[in-house]
Write an enzyme that holds these catalytic residues in place. Structure first.
Site, mmCIF file in Angstrom:
data_model
loop_
_atom_site.group_PDB
_atom_site.id
_atom_site.type_symbol
_atom_site.label_atom_id
_atom_site.label_comp_id
_atom_site.label_asym_id
_atom_site.label_seq_id
_atom_site.Cartn_x
_atom_site.Cartn_y
_atom_site.Cartn_z
ATOM 1 N N ASN A 10 0.871 -1.178 0.000
ATOM 2 C CA ASN A 10 0.000 0.000 0.000
ATOM 3 C C ASN A 10 0.909 1.229 0.000
ATOM 4 O O ASN A 10 1.523 1.553 1.012
ATOM 5 C CB ASN A 10 -0.870 -0.056 1.269
ATOM 6 C CG ASN A 10 -1.813 1.121 1.371
ATOM 7 O OD1 ASN A 10 -1.863 1.978 0.478
ATOM 8 N ND2 ASN A 10 -2.546 1.189 2.461
ATOM 9 N N ARG A 94 -2.852 -2.288 -3.143
ATOM 10 C CA ARG A 94 -4.024 -1.490 -2.819
ATOM 11 C C ARG A 94 -4.021 -0.266 -3.723
ATOM 12 O O ARG A 94 -3.094 0.535 -3.692
ATOM 13 C CB ARG A 94 -3.983 -1.053 -1.361
ATOM 14 C CG ARG A 94 -5.209 -0.267 -1.029
ATOM 15 C CD ARG A 94 -5.220 0.231 0.382
ATOM 16 N NE ARG A 94 -6.457 0.971 0.594
ATOM 17 C CZ ARG A 94 -6.646 1.776 1.610
ATOM 18 N NH1 ARG A 94 -5.713 1.939 2.512
ATOM 19 N NH2 ARG A 94 -7.780 2.414 1.720
ATOM 20 N N HIS A 183 -13.277 2.900 0.834
ATOM 21 C CA HIS A 183 -13.283 1.874 1.893
ATOM 22 C C HIS A 183 -13.998 0.601 1.431
ATOM 23 O O HIS A 183 -14.470 -0.185 2.258
ATOM 24 C CB HIS A 183 -14.010 2.360 3.174
ATOM 25 C CG HIS A 183 -13.345 3.499 3.881
ATOM 26 N ND1 HIS A 183 -14.069 4.523 4.464
ATOM 27 C CD2 HIS A 183 -12.047 3.768 4.105
ATOM 28 C CE1 HIS A 183 -13.234 5.381 5.018
ATOM 29 N NE2 HIS A 183 -11.992 4.940 4.814
ATOM 30 N N HIS A 211 -17.758 2.234 8.686
ATOM 31 C CA HIS A 211 -16.288 2.197 8.792
ATOM 32 C C HIS A 211 -15.892 3.566 9.325
ATOM 33 O O HIS A 211 -15.870 4.558 8.588
ATOM 34 C CB HIS A 211 -15.674 1.928 7.420
ATOM 35 C CG HIS A 211 -14.172 1.997 7.417
ATOM 36 N ND1 HIS A 211 -13.374 0.893 7.167
ATOM 37 C CD2 HIS A 211 -13.317 3.020 7.641
ATOM 38 C CE1 HIS A 211 -12.099 1.244 7.248
ATOM 39 N NE2 HIS A 211 -12.040 2.541 7.524
ATOM 40 N N ARG A 244 -11.655 15.985 8.086
ATOM 41 C CA ARG A 244 -12.438 16.357 6.893
ATOM 42 C C ARG A 244 -13.841 16.774 7.295
ATOM 43 O O ARG A 244 -14.422 16.210 8.229
ATOM 44 C CB ARG A 244 -12.541 15.173 5.929
ATOM 45 C CG ARG A 244 -11.224 14.739 5.357
ATOM 46 C CD ARG A 244 -11.430 13.680 4.279
ATOM 47 N NE ARG A 244 -10.222 12.919 4.085
ATOM 48 C CZ ARG A 244 -10.160 11.598 4.056
ATOM 49 N NH1 ARG A 244 -11.267 10.871 4.176
ATOM 50 N NH2 ARG A 244 -9.017 10.985 3.885
ATOM 51 N N GLY A 336 -14.947 2.821 15.325
ATOM 52 C CA GLY A 336 -16.029 1.830 15.368
ATOM 53 C C GLY A 336 -15.682 0.606 16.203
ATOM 54 O O GLY A 336 -16.533 0.049 16.908
ATOM 55 N N GLU A 337 -14.421 0.180 16.163
ATOM 56 C CA GLU A 337 -14.023 -1.017 16.910
ATOM 57 C C GLU A 337 -13.744 -0.719 18.375
ATOM 58 O O GLU A 337 -13.875 -1.589 19.230
ATOM 59 C CB GLU A 337 -12.757 -1.631 16.283
ATOM 60 C CG GLU A 337 -13.007 -2.272 14.936
ATOM 61 C CD GLU A 337 -11.719 -2.607 14.200
ATOM 62 O OE1 GLU A 337 -10.709 -2.933 14.849
ATOM 63 O OE2 GLU A 337 -11.724 -2.533 12.954
ATOM 64 N N GLU A 388 -8.323 -5.075 5.910
ATOM 65 C CA GLU A 388 -8.254 -4.815 4.468
ATOM 66 C C GLU A 388 -7.119 -5.590 3.821
ATOM 67 O O GLU A 388 -7.242 -6.057 2.690
ATOM 68 C CB GLU A 388 -8.090 -3.304 4.231
ATOM 69 C CG GLU A 388 -9.368 -2.548 4.553
ATOM 70 C CD GLU A 388 -9.164 -1.059 4.742
ATOM 71 O OE1 GLU A 388 -8.578 -0.688 5.781
ATOM 72 O OE2 GLU A 388 -9.569 -0.278 3.874
HETATM 73 P P1 ADP Z 1 -7.340 5.158 9.387
HETATM 74 O O1 ADP Z 1 -8.586 5.758 8.806
HETATM 75 O O2 ADP Z 1 -6.151 6.067 9.328
HETATM 76 O O3 ADP Z 1 -7.073 3.729 8.943
HETATM 77 P P2 ADP Z 1 -8.079 3.952 11.916
HETATM 78 O O4 ADP Z 1 -9.194 3.147 11.397
HETATM 79 O O5 ADP Z 1 -6.877 3.254 12.425
HETATM 80 O O6 ADP Z 1 -7.649 5.096 10.926
HETATM 81 O O7 ADP Z 1 -8.665 4.859 13.089
HETATM 82 C C1 ADP Z 1 -7.845 5.729 13.813
HETATM 83 C C2 ADP Z 1 -8.692 6.507 14.805
HETATM 84 O O8 ADP Z 1 -9.373 5.608 15.686
HETATM 85 C C3 ADP Z 1 -7.858 7.394 15.719
HETATM 86 O O9 ADP Z 1 -7.628 8.651 15.184
HETATM 87 C C4 ADP Z 1 -8.737 7.494 16.928
HETATM 88 O O10 ADP Z 1 -9.538 8.648 16.788
HETATM 89 C C5 ADP Z 1 -9.661 6.296 16.883
HETATM 90 N N1 ADP Z 1 -9.472 5.410 18.036
HETATM 91 C C6 ADP Z 1 -8.539 4.457 18.211
HETATM 92 N N2 ADP Z 1 -8.675 3.883 19.432
HETATM 93 C C7 ADP Z 1 -9.730 4.489 20.036
HETATM 94 C C8 ADP Z 1 -10.380 4.352 21.306
HETATM 95 N N3 ADP Z 1 -9.986 3.461 22.208
HETATM 96 N N4 ADP Z 1 -11.428 5.157 21.552
HETATM 97 C C9 ADP Z 1 -11.850 6.063 20.659
HETATM 98 N N5 ADP Z 1 -11.288 6.245 19.454
HETATM 99 C C10 ADP Z 1 -10.243 5.467 19.147
#
Ligand code: ADP
Length: 405
Positions: A10, A94, A183, A211, A244, A336-337, A388
């Site tokens: 990527n 990617r 995504h 996502h 954004r 989300g996770e 991904e």
């Molecule tokens: P990308 O879009 O760059 O792939 P990710 O999917 O890894 O990003 O998401 C990164 C974001 O997830 C971080 O900027 C943060 O805001 C959020 N994040 C990570 N862990 C937590 C958490 N425990 N609680 C809330 N937000 C979180």
């Protein structure tokens, strides 16, 4: 063991992320990144399962050199996990934008390369480095099958009325200005995993997948196919994101440009890099910081969180309308996770659709696929960690197997 090793690449403008899979077991052998390409202090990171991570700094002026260093490391006697480059059967690239050319992963041949080149205008920051990565990998791993997996491909099933903008038609005809969505690899992966988790055929399900990471998008997936998604011609449309703005009245752009005497580049930077959670809170784009500040009573952080959640809820509601129903709601990516608070606040006011959250399950901190709705909830609410890279590796493997039949 015969094995099938697939390398995932990527490339960004100054970076190469890589991951080497053994696809017979779908296990990760090694992963890492080259950062600050184009400088004399580029950094190569390598993590091999079961060993200490390795970090090296050296001059790396382009992607060719970056990739050759990665391959040398992967083959080195001390750090390596393979003995020769021939072991790599396929490389999964990617590629961010596939325009209207690609609705699925493809083996890269000169025609495909040309089509990716023609799509550069739609995503110059992404497709150009993606092509550099393809060139570097094809010259250094000539024996491997090279596969392009596009972020936009999954959304090519959107109906015309969902992807057209109500602008003069000539703009579509001349420049292919339309909604593409992004995504896609993640939305496809988590929707397939959700169906497997629920042990139900995906063809029976109306799925809404959120996502939400730094970039964020929602997709409406019916019978396993994307029918709408919140990002558009570029990843700027849709939800409020880390930096954004997402949807705004387009008339704001010329207005602000005139008032603030901004150039095109400045207004683009304002909307992409200084808006969203960061723009409203004045603090950070990181949801962890926003949540903590809101908890401590920071008014602008609270507002940023309220706006963020409200927008996700509105898009989910609109996709229930788009599909005339929702059986499954998925949360994935960084926010989300990991953020039980965002999930709770999104779901709290969706009870009209039959969503009932199980608070105990939602609060659990586990990096695994799980249900967070109650047994009486009409909608299955799931947390599905996205992957991904694995999805790209699976697509590459599928194509290799197809040609070796
Ligand atoms: P990308 O879009 O760059 O792939 P990710 O999917 O890894 O990003 O998401 C990164 C974001 O997830 C971080 O900027 C943060 O805001 C959020 N994040 C990570 N862990 C937590 C958490 N425990 N609680 C809330 N937000 C979180």
């Amino acid at each position: 063991m015969l094995g099938m090793k697939v390398l995932i690449i990527n490339c960004g403008s100054s970076s190469i992320k890589y991951e080497l899979f053994e696809m017979t077991t779908e296990s990760v052998l090694a992963e890492g990144v080259v950062e600050r390409i184009g400088t004399d202090s580029a950094i190569i990171k390598l993590r091999v399962t079961g060993r200490d991570p390795l970090v090296q700094t050296s001059e790396i002026l382009d992607h060719q050199v970056g990739l050759s260093r990665v391959l040398s490391l992967l083959m080195s006697r001390e750090q390596g996990v393979i003995q020769s480059a021939e072991e790599v059967k396929a490389v999964g690239h990617r590629v961010v934008h596939g325009g209207e050319y690609f609705s699925e992963a493809v083996i890269i041949d000169p025609k495909v390369r040309q089509a990716i080149r023609q799509t550069i205008d739609l995503a110059p920051l992404h497709n150009l480095p993606n092509l550099l990565g393809i060139d570097a990998a094809q010259s250094q791993l000539p024996q491997a099958v090279h596969v392009a997996v596009f972020d936009t491909a999954f959304h090519q099933t959107m109906p015309t009325y969902a992807y057209m903008y109500p602008l003069p038609r000539v703009l579509y005809e001349k420049y292919k200005i339309r909604r593409y969505g992004f995504h896609g690899t993640s939305h496809k992966y988590v929707s397939q995993r959700a169906a497997a988790f629920l042990k139900r055929p995906i063809e029976e399900l109306k799925i809404i997948s959120c996502h939400i990471g730094n970039g964020a998008s929602v997709a409406a997936i019916r019978q396993g196919k994307s029918v709408d998604t919140s990002m558009g011609m570029t990843p700027l449309e849709g939800l409020m994101m880390g930096t954004r703005c997402g949807d705004i009245d387009p008339a704001i752009v010329p207005y602000v440009m005139a008032r603030e005497e901004l150039t095109l580049a400045e207004v683009k930077s304002m909307m992409n890099k200084h808006s969203g959670l960061l723009g409203i809170s004045g603090l950070s784009e990181d949801m962890r910081v926003i949540e903590e500040a809101a908890e401590q009573g920071h008014a602008q952080a609270k507002l940023a969180l309220d706006m963020y959640v409200y927008k996700i809820r509105k898009v989910i509601g609109s996709y229930v309308a788009a599909m005339n129903g929702m059986d499954v709601l998925i949360f994935t990516a960084g926010v989300g996770e990991n953020s039980s608070l965002v999930r709770e606040r999104v779901c709290k006011n969706l009870t009209c659709f039959g969503i009932e959250l199980d608070d105990g399950q939602n609060q659990l901190r586990r990096k695994e696929e799980r249900r967070i709705s109650t047994s009486s909830s009409k909608v299955e609410v799931l947390v599905i960690p996205t992957n991904e890279e694995l999805m790209i590796a699976r697509e590459a493997k599928k194509l290799v197997e197809k040609i070796s039949l």
